[in-house]
Write a protein that holds these residues in place. Structure first.
Motif, PDB file in Angstrom:
ATOM      1  N   LEU A  24       3.070   5.393  -5.534  1.00 13.39           N
ATOM      2  CA  LEU A  24       2.914   3.967  -6.325  1.00 13.39           C
ATOM      3  C   LEU A  24       3.626   2.852  -5.316  1.00 13.39           C
ATOM      4  O   LEU A  24       3.454   1.509  -5.450  1.00 13.39           O
ATOM      5  CB  LEU A  24       4.050   3.987  -7.485  1.00 13.39           C
ATOM      6  N   ASP A  25       4.162   3.283  -4.143  1.00 11.15           N
ATOM      7  CA  ASP A  25       4.333   2.021  -3.112  1.00 11.15           C
ATOM      8  C   ASP A  25       3.157   1.789  -2.195  1.00 11.15           C
ATOM      9  O   ASP A  25       2.888   2.291  -1.208  1.00 11.15           O
ATOM     10  CB  ASP A  25       5.578   3.067  -2.088  1.00 11.15           C
ATOM     11  N   THR A  26       2.538   0.625  -2.705  1.00  8.90           N
ATOM     12  CA  THR A  26       1.170   0.400  -1.847  1.00  8.90           C
ATOM     13  C   THR A  26       1.526  -0.689  -0.916  1.00  8.90           C
ATOM     14  O   THR A  26       0.729  -0.921  -0.105  1.00  8.90           O
ATOM     15  CB  THR A  26       0.473  -0.688  -2.933  1.00  8.90           C
ATOM     16  N   LEU A  27       2.744  -1.008  -0.591  1.00  5.68           N
ATOM     17  CA  LEU A  27       3.348  -1.927   0.464  1.00  5.68           C
ATOM     18  C   LEU A  27       3.572  -1.184   1.652  1.00  5.68           C
ATOM     19  O   LEU A  27       3.486  -1.676   2.696  1.00  5.68           O
ATOM     20  CB  LEU A  27       4.432  -2.812   0.094  1.00  5.68           C
ATOM     21  N   THR A  28       3.954   0.246   1.763  1.00  8.73           N
ATOM     22  CA  THR A  28       4.023   0.961   2.809  1.00  8.73           C
ATOM     23  C   THR A  28       2.945   1.622   3.044  1.00  8.73           C
ATOM     24  O   THR A  28       1.971   2.050   2.601  1.00  8.73           O
ATOM     25  CB  THR A  28       5.032   2.346   2.563  1.00  8.73           C
ATOM     26  N   TYR A  54       5.097   6.703   8.195  1.00 16.97           N
ATOM     27  CA  TYR A  54       5.851   5.345   7.496  1.00 16.97           C
ATOM     28  C   TYR A  54       6.895   5.858   6.560  1.00 16.97           C
ATOM     29  O   TYR A  54       6.285   6.332   5.366  1.00 16.97           O
ATOM     30  CB  TYR A  54       4.880   4.597   7.300  1.00 16.97           C
ATOM     31  N   PHE A  55       8.043   5.647   6.801  1.00 13.80           N
ATOM     32  CA  PHE A  55       9.106   6.180   5.559  1.00 13.80           C
ATOM     33  C   PHE A  55       8.975   4.927   4.567  1.00 13.80           C
ATOM     34  O   PHE A  55       8.801   4.072   4.593  1.00 13.80           O
ATOM     35  CB  PHE A  55      10.485   6.444   6.227  1.00 13.80           C
ATOM     36  N   PRO A  56       9.492   5.322   3.346  1.00 14.33           N
ATOM     37  CA  PRO A  56       9.624   4.576   2.202  1.00 14.33           C
ATOM     38  C   PRO A  56      10.093   3.179   2.463  1.00 14.33           C
ATOM     39  O   PRO A  56      11.134   2.925   3.099  1.00 14.33           O
ATOM     40  CB  PRO A  56      10.411   5.096   1.187  1.00 14.33           C
ATOM     41  N   GLY A  57       9.299   2.073   2.086  1.00 14.10           N
ATOM     42  CA  GLY A  57       9.768   0.734   2.393  1.00 14.10           C
ATOM     43  C   GLY A  57       9.502   0.202   3.985  1.00 14.10           C
ATOM     44  O   GLY A  57       9.954  -0.799   4.437  1.00 14.10           O
ATOM     45  N   GLU A  58       9.007   1.218   4.777  1.00 15.42           N
ATOM     46  CA  GLU A  58       8.945   1.074   6.162  1.00 15.42           C
ATOM     47  C   GLU A  58      10.239   0.496   6.656  1.00 15.42           C
ATOM     48  O   GLU A  58      10.237  -0.045   7.859  1.00 15.42           O
ATOM     49  CB  GLU A  58       7.781   0.092   6.547  1.00 15.42           C
TER      50      GLU A  58
END
Length: 326
Positions: A24-28, A54-58
């Motif tokens: 669901l994290d489309t920004l990372t 790339y870890f969550p939230g980069e």
């Protein structure tokens, strides 16, 4: 299968794995890992594992590369003037480890720590040949170990084939006996990339890359000119020296469905000193190719390029690779 000027055709097993920690994290951006085992028609053997996580939230990014190579290669001497007649065969075996961890400092800015290790197990060369005549550092087995820092600005919208944004990276690494290195030297690199979406999803990609070294730099750590990602058309290592500067551009055009085309051009030079990175004996490269989207959602492409290099020498060749050149 894969192909480059250095290896000719290679056969083996290669896999590419893409993933996200949170779908669901489309920004990372999408993480990737590639593993390959290849054997070429020139009796070269390469086993490698590399990728970017790339870890969550980069908040954190990890680049890694592990490889073993048995590689019959070519050497023309050091410096920007290395005549074709100098061509000399040699073979090396090496282990290589590269780790680069980054932490987000603020939006799009990252600070990093890196570590590099290389163990050159063997150099089978011509006795009394170019390596001995030019007293090439690292012509006998050695190992290097070094650590460094990086600063990155990254606004690219995709990890594999961006069509918008920029990448600006600066690296500095120091190799010293204190870390177990046989040679003491400092390596600097700057990598600047810009991606611009133009008419009807056409993309202009440009890159400026500089590599600079100071100290007793061994053979396999020298600036290596050419290859499948830089100055395509030149054999990787056709020109070797302490420093190099390359400028290249690529124009990417979608054709139909999963198929696209590119045209590329580059110029650059090498030199033992910064003042040698000038227009004397300047090298050029140009060519074109096709792209086939293997994963349209993640923009992972199979590329087929043909490049020509000309200047102080002339060469050309076909490349069959996974992923963009830059």
């Amino acid at each position: 299968m894969a192909r480059s000027i250095e290896t000719d055709w290679s056969i083996g097993v290669a896999s590419s794995f893409t993933f996200r920690f949170n779908q669901l994290d489309t920004l990372t951006r999408t993480s990737n890992t590639q593993a390959l085992v290849l054997y070429s028609l020139r009796r070269q053997f390469i086993a490698a594992l590399n990728g970017t996580t790339y870890f969550p939230g980069e908040r954190y990014i990890l680049n890694h590369q592990f490889s073993y190579s048995y590689f019959p290669d070519k050497f023309w001497g050091l410096g920007k003037v290395a005549p074709d007649l100098n061509e000399e065969a040699y073979t090396f075996r090496q282990y290589y480890v590269y780790l680069h961890g980054q932490r987000k400092l603020k939006e799009r800015f990252f600070g990093g720590l890196l570590y590099e290790y290389q163990r050159l197990l063997d150099v089978d060369r011509v006795a009394g040949g170019l390596f001995d005549q030019q007293h090439v550092t690292g012509r006998d087995p050695y190992h290097i170990s070094g650590a460094g820092l990086s600063l990155t600005y990254d606004s690219r919208n995709n990890a594999f084939s961006p069509d918008q944004g920029a990448l600006m990276q600066v690296f500095v690494s120091h190799f010293t006996p204190w870390l177990g290195s046989d040679f003491r030297y400092t390596a600097y690199a700057i990598d600047l990339r810009r991606f611009m979406r133009l008419y009807r999803n056409q993309v202009l990609a440009v890159q400026a890359y500089g590599q600079f070294n100071n100290g007793a730099v061994p053979l396999r750590s020298l600036a290596s000119f050419g290859g499948s990602n830089s100055m395509r058309g030149y054999y990787d290592g056709r020109f070797r020296s302490k420093n190099q500067l390359v400028l290249q551009a690529e124009y990417r055009v979608p054709i139909i469905g999963r198929v696209g085309a590119v045209g590329f051009f580059g110029l650059g030079n090498v030199g033992d000193h910064l003042r040698d990175l000038n227009f004397q004996a300047l090298k050029y490269a140009y060519g074109g190719g096709l792209r086939v989207a293997l994963n349209r959602k993640e923009r992972l492409n199979l590329r087929v390029d043909y490049g020509w290099g000309f200047g102080e020498s002339t060469s050309h060749g076909l490349y069959f690779q996974l992923g963009e050149a830059f």
